[in-house]
Motif scaffolding. Sequence first.
Motif, mmCIF file in Angstrom:
data_model
loop_
_atom_site.group_PDB
_atom_site.id
_atom_site.type_symbol
_atom_site.label_atom_id
_atom_site.label_comp_id
_atom_site.label_asym_id
_atom_site.label_seq_id
_atom_site.Cartn_x
_atom_site.Cartn_y
_atom_site.Cartn_z
ATOM 1 N N MET A 1 0.722 -1.024 0.030
ATOM 2 C CA MET A 1 -0.078 0.071 0.002
ATOM 3 C C MET A 1 0.834 1.091 -0.186
ATOM 4 O O MET A 1 1.798 1.427 0.658
ATOM 5 C CB MET A 1 -0.911 -0.022 1.202
ATOM 6 N N ARG A 2 0.688 2.308 -0.942
ATOM 7 C CA ARG A 2 1.330 3.468 -0.921
ATOM 8 C C ARG A 2 0.876 4.261 0.250
ATOM 9 O O ARG A 2 -0.361 4.655 0.431
ATOM 10 C CB ARG A 2 1.203 4.078 -2.436
ATOM 11 N N THR A 3 2.134 4.978 0.807
ATOM 12 C CA THR A 3 1.726 5.995 1.685
ATOM 13 C C THR A 3 1.720 7.643 1.223
ATOM 14 O O THR A 3 1.088 8.264 1.644
ATOM 15 C CB THR A 3 2.555 5.990 2.918
ATOM 16 N N GLU A 4 2.291 7.421 -0.220
ATOM 17 C CA GLU A 4 2.053 8.912 -0.690
ATOM 18 C C GLU A 4 1.566 8.718 -2.087
ATOM 19 O O GLU A 4 1.588 7.885 -2.556
ATOM 20 C CB GLU A 4 3.665 9.317 -0.812
ATOM 21 N N GLU A 5 1.202 9.966 -2.670
ATOM 22 C CA GLU A 5 0.398 10.048 -3.760
ATOM 23 C C GLU A 5 1.297 10.275 -4.839
ATOM 24 O O GLU A 5 2.264 11.057 -4.642
ATOM 25 C CB GLU A 5 -0.654 11.112 -3.787
ATOM 26 N N PHE A 6 1.166 9.260 -5.935
ATOM 27 C CA PHE A 6 2.086 9.732 -7.150
ATOM 28 C C PHE A 6 1.291 11.003 -7.920
ATOM 29 O O PHE A 6 0.311 11.099 -8.178
ATOM 30 C CB PHE A 6 1.669 8.463 -8.139
ATOM 31 N N ASN A 7 2.305 11.776 -8.112
ATOM 32 C CA ASN A 7 2.297 13.055 -8.709
ATOM 33 C C ASN A 7 2.499 12.823 -10.274
ATOM 34 O O ASN A 7 3.682 13.022 -10.600
ATOM 35 C CB ASN A 7 3.054 14.144 -8.126
ATOM 36 N N VAL A 8 1.558 12.665 -11.139
ATOM 37 C CA VAL A 8 1.638 12.556 -12.528
ATOM 38 C C VAL A 8 2.267 13.676 -13.169
ATOM 39 O O VAL A 8 3.059 13.436 -14.006
ATOM 40 C CB VAL A 8 0.255 12.317 -13.203
ATOM 41 N N GLY A 9 1.917 14.871 -12.894
ATOM 42 C CA GLY A 9 2.595 16.126 -13.578
ATOM 43 C C GLY A 9 4.194 16.312 -13.194
ATOM 44 O O GLY A 9 4.824 16.482 -14.006
ATOM 45 N N GLU A 10 4.575 15.887 -11.879
ATOM 46 C CA GLU A 10 6.020 15.997 -11.574
ATOM 47 C C GLU A 10 6.728 14.750 -12.579
ATOM 48 O O GLU A 10 7.790 14.988 -13.006
ATOM 49 C CB GLU A 10 6.163 15.626 -10.073
ATOM 50 N N TYR A 11 6.027 13.695 -12.519
ATOM 51 C CA TYR A 11 6.630 12.425 -13.253
ATOM 52 C C TYR A 11 6.882 12.817 -14.675
ATOM 53 O O TYR A 11 7.830 12.767 -15.123
ATOM 54 C CB TYR A 11 5.587 11.372 -13.080
ATOM 55 N N VAL A 12 5.795 13.601 -15.344
ATOM 56 C CA VAL A 12 5.955 13.977 -16.721
ATOM 57 C C VAL A 12 7.211 14.962 -17.028
ATOM 58 O O VAL A 12 7.970 14.672 -17.634
ATOM 59 C CB VAL A 12 4.682 14.558 -17.199
ATOM 60 N N ASP A 13 7.179 15.744 -15.944
ATOM 61 C CA ASP A 13 8.041 16.895 -16.068
ATOM 62 C C ASP A 13 9.629 16.192 -15.982
ATOM 63 O O ASP A 13 10.422 16.659 -16.552
ATOM 64 C CB ASP A 13 8.293 17.924 -15.062
ATOM 65 N N GLN A 14 9.744 15.300 -14.976
ATOM 66 C CA GLN A 14 10.889 14.543 -14.875
ATOM 67 C C GLN A 14 11.488 13.646 -15.817
ATOM 68 O O GLN A 14 12.653 13.750 -16.228
ATOM 69 C CB GLN A 14 10.828 13.995 -13.543
ATOM 70 N N MET A 15 10.586 12.879 -16.514
ATOM 71 C CA MET A 15 10.802 12.146 -17.688
ATOM 72 C C MET A 15 11.276 13.108 -18.870
ATOM 73 O O MET A 15 11.980 12.509 -19.558
ATOM 74 C CB MET A 15 9.602 11.084 -17.885
ATOM 75 N N ALA A 16 10.607 14.034 -19.091
ATOM 76 C CA ALA A 16 10.912 14.988 -20.143
ATOM 77 C C ALA A 16 12.264 15.474 -20.118
ATOM 78 O O ALA A 16 12.881 15.528 -20.892
ATOM 79 C CB ALA A 16 9.862 16.128 -20.256
ATOM 80 N N LEU A 44 -5.573 -0.666 -11.670
ATOM 81 C CA LEU A 44 -6.612 -1.791 -11.655
ATOM 82 C C LEU A 44 -5.978 -3.098 -12.030
ATOM 83 O O LEU A 44 -6.400 -4.170 -11.388
ATOM 84 C CB LEU A 44 -7.418 -1.513 -12.781
ATOM 85 N N VAL A 45 -4.996 -3.414 -12.968
ATOM 86 C CA VAL A 45 -4.402 -4.771 -13.384
ATOM 87 C C VAL A 45 -3.295 -5.095 -12.123
ATOM 88 O O VAL A 45 -3.462 -6.205 -11.674
ATOM 89 C CB VAL A 45 -3.411 -4.266 -14.494
ATOM 90 N N ASN A 46 -2.768 -4.238 -11.599
ATOM 91 C CA ASN A 46 -1.791 -4.397 -10.146
ATOM 92 C C ASN A 46 -2.713 -4.795 -9.136
ATOM 93 O O ASN A 46 -2.170 -5.427 -8.038
ATOM 94 C CB ASN A 46 -0.751 -3.418 -9.920
ATOM 95 N N SER A 47 -4.026 -4.444 -8.953
ATOM 96 C CA SER A 47 -4.703 -4.743 -7.717
ATOM 97 C C SER A 47 -5.388 -6.054 -7.756
ATOM 98 O O SER A 47 -6.131 -6.733 -6.989
ATOM 99 C CB SER A 47 -5.911 -3.681 -7.700
ATOM 100 N N PHE A 48 -5.241 -6.835 -9.193
ATOM 101 C CA PHE A 48 -6.035 -8.070 -9.473
ATOM 102 C C PHE A 48 -4.960 -9.152 -8.489
ATOM 103 O O PHE A 48 -3.860 -9.348 -8.800
ATOM 104 C CB PHE A 48 -5.964 -8.477 -10.815
ATOM 105 N N PRO A 49 -5.523 -9.647 -7.652
ATOM 106 C CA PRO A 49 -4.813 -10.809 -6.841
ATOM 107 C C PRO A 49 -4.465 -12.085 -7.740
ATOM 108 O O PRO A 49 -5.298 -12.550 -8.475
ATOM 109 C CB PRO A 49 -5.629 -11.289 -5.758
ATOM 110 N N LEU A 50 -3.241 -12.517 -7.659
ATOM 111 C CA LEU A 50 -2.999 -13.627 -8.275
ATOM 112 C C LEU A 50 -2.500 -14.922 -7.298
ATOM 113 O O LEU A 50 -1.614 -14.370 -6.268
ATOM 114 C CB LEU A 50 -1.489 -13.374 -9.148
ATOM 115 N N PRO A 51 -2.684 -16.132 -7.415
ATOM 116 C CA PRO A 51 -2.389 -17.001 -6.541
ATOM 117 C C PRO A 51 -0.741 -17.344 -6.546
ATOM 118 O O PRO A 51 -0.062 -17.016 -7.492
ATOM 119 C CB PRO A 51 -2.846 -18.376 -6.919
#
Length: 62
Positions: A1-16, A44-51
Motif C-alpha cells: 500500500m502506498r503512503t504517498e500520492e503519485f504526482n503525474v505532473g511531476e513524473y511527466v516533467d522529470q521524464m521529459a 486496476l491491473v496491479n490490484s488483481f490478486p494472483l495465486p
Amino acid sequence: MRTEEFNVGEYVDQMALLLDLQLRDEYRDGVVANFERISAIANLVNSFPLPEEIEVATVFEP
C-alpha cells in the motif's frame, strides 16, 4: 500500500528532463491526462490478486 500520492505532473516533467524531450506547454496537459489514465489502468491491473502457485508463461497464446 502506498503512503504517498503519485504526482503525474511531476513524473511527466522529470521524464521529459531525463529524456531531453522538449515538451511544449500546449501539449503538457494532454500528456499528463494520458498518464493519469495509464496510471488508473495500471492500478486496476496491479490490484488483481494472483495465486502464489501461478507460473509465468513463456509465450502468450490467445
